[in-house]
Design a protein around this motif. Sequence first.
Motif, mmCIF file in Angstrom:
data_model
loop_
_atom_site.group_PDB
_atom_site.id
_atom_site.type_symbol
_atom_site.label_atom_id
_atom_site.label_comp_id
_atom_site.label_asym_id
_atom_site.label_seq_id
_atom_site.Cartn_x
_atom_site.Cartn_y
_atom_site.Cartn_z
ATOM 1 N N TYR A 72 15.790 -3.367 11.269
ATOM 2 C CA TYR A 72 16.033 -4.717 10.753
ATOM 3 C C TYR A 72 15.085 -5.145 9.643
ATOM 4 O O TYR A 72 15.085 -6.301 9.253
ATOM 5 N N SER A 73 14.284 -4.230 9.129
ATOM 6 C CA SER A 73 13.353 -4.614 8.071
ATOM 7 C C SER A 73 13.817 -4.213 6.681
ATOM 8 O O SER A 73 13.304 -4.730 5.704
ATOM 9 N N THR A 74 14.741 -3.265 6.605
ATOM 10 C CA THR A 74 15.137 -2.725 5.312
ATOM 11 C C THR A 74 16.649 -2.635 5.193
ATOM 12 O O THR A 74 17.376 -2.699 6.189
ATOM 13 N N TYR A 106 8.759 2.091 -0.851
ATOM 14 C CA TYR A 106 7.862 1.541 0.155
ATOM 15 C C TYR A 106 8.275 0.108 0.437
ATOM 16 O O TYR A 106 8.916 -0.536 -0.375
ATOM 17 N N TYR A 107 7.855 -0.377 1.605
ATOM 18 C CA TYR A 107 8.082 -1.774 1.906
ATOM 19 C C TYR A 107 6.931 -2.318 2.727
ATOM 20 O O TYR A 107 6.095 -1.555 3.257
ATOM 21 N N SER A 108 6.902 -3.646 2.831
ATOM 22 C CA SER A 108 5.835 -4.314 3.580
ATOM 23 C C SER A 108 6.421 -5.521 4.303
ATOM 24 O O SER A 108 7.177 -6.289 3.701
ATOM 25 N N VAL A 109 6.092 -5.669 5.561
ATOM 26 C CA VAL A 109 6.606 -6.806 6.331
ATOM 27 C C VAL A 109 5.577 -7.930 6.426
ATOM 28 O O VAL A 109 5.818 -8.947 7.081
ATOM 29 N N GLY A 110 4.434 -7.743 5.787
ATOM 30 C CA GLY A 110 3.415 -8.784 5.772
ATOM 31 C C GLY A 110 2.133 -8.247 5.179
ATOM 32 O O GLY A 110 1.969 -7.024 5.029
ATOM 33 N N ALA A 111 1.227 -9.146 4.849
ATOM 34 C CA ALA A 111 -0.055 -8.737 4.268
ATOM 35 C C ALA A 111 -0.762 -7.765 5.200
ATOM 36 O O ALA A 111 -0.830 -7.976 6.413
ATOM 37 N N GLY A 112 -1.237 -6.671 4.614
ATOM 38 C CA GLY A 112 -1.959 -5.663 5.369
ATOM 39 C C GLY A 112 -1.089 -4.617 6.044
ATOM 40 O O GLY A 112 -1.598 -3.679 6.663
ATOM 41 N N HIS A 167 7.414 -15.300 0.664
ATOM 42 C CA HIS A 167 8.191 -14.354 1.467
ATOM 43 C C HIS A 167 7.269 -13.382 2.169
ATOM 44 O O HIS A 167 6.292 -12.888 1.576
ATOM 45 N N ASN A 168 7.610 -13.034 3.405
ATOM 46 C CA ASN A 168 6.773 -12.071 4.117
ATOM 47 C C ASN A 168 7.158 -10.623 3.820
ATOM 48 O O ASN A 168 6.315 -9.739 3.823
ATOM 49 N N TYR A 169 8.428 -10.378 3.542
ATOM 50 C CA TYR A 169 8.864 -9.006 3.297
ATOM 51 C C TYR A 169 8.894 -8.718 1.800
ATOM 52 O O TYR A 169 9.398 -9.523 1.015
#
Lengths: 116, 111
Positions: free
Chosen positions: B96-98, A47-53, A29-31
């Motif tokens: 759209y990300s959360t 916190y969240y992340s939509v991809g590595a880095g 998963h990317n997210y």
Amino acid sequence: NAGVTQTPKFRILKIGQSMTLQCTQDMNHNYMYWYRQDPGMGLKLIYYSVGAGITDKGEVPNGYNVSRSTTEDFPLRLELAAPSQTSVYFCASSYSPGSRGTDTQYFGPGTRLTVL
Amino acid sequence: GQQVMQIPQYQHVQEGEDFTTYCNSSTTLSNIQWYKQRPGGHPVFLIQLVKSGEVKKQKRLTFQFGEAKKNSSLHITATQTTDVGTYFCAAMNSGYSTLTFGKGTMLLVSP
């Protein structure tokens, strides 16, 4: 597939101590997301992340830090534990191709943290 | 982010009775998701609604998305003890990300 795994399951910290909550997903998963859940208060995004880095703050980021060096791992760091950080912490991940946005979120089993 | 209000906060029913939880927003939602969390467990995805007026069923569970896409409901027909848990609605934020989760409705079912 193991899905989303979290360690430890339980932890008691003293005020001022630090620790890292581990989160790993094997679904490519990317997210990825970190939430905290307090009784009767639902889930609040830390916190969240939509991809590595790439990481970004959620609703309640103060007192926490994250990193995302790989697709699989998204650790959450508490630097100076405070009683207000007593909570249940959930990591989640989702697959979101292109600009479709977050899809179904898969949650880990959670870490129950007590700060005394 | 989005604000979603869920009511009731808590409901205690006898097994066999029906149950409904409502999720309301002051703004139009792009979609709504529903999750169930058993006591001591983690949230588990149930369904996603996207279209205005959409109705979806999963066995005894019926999910609705309002015509104006500002509210949603989850109805359980003839509750069973296995339905015990907290039901959350969640709305996608503008980026759209959360997701923003409602505070949840805790359902207790007595045999």
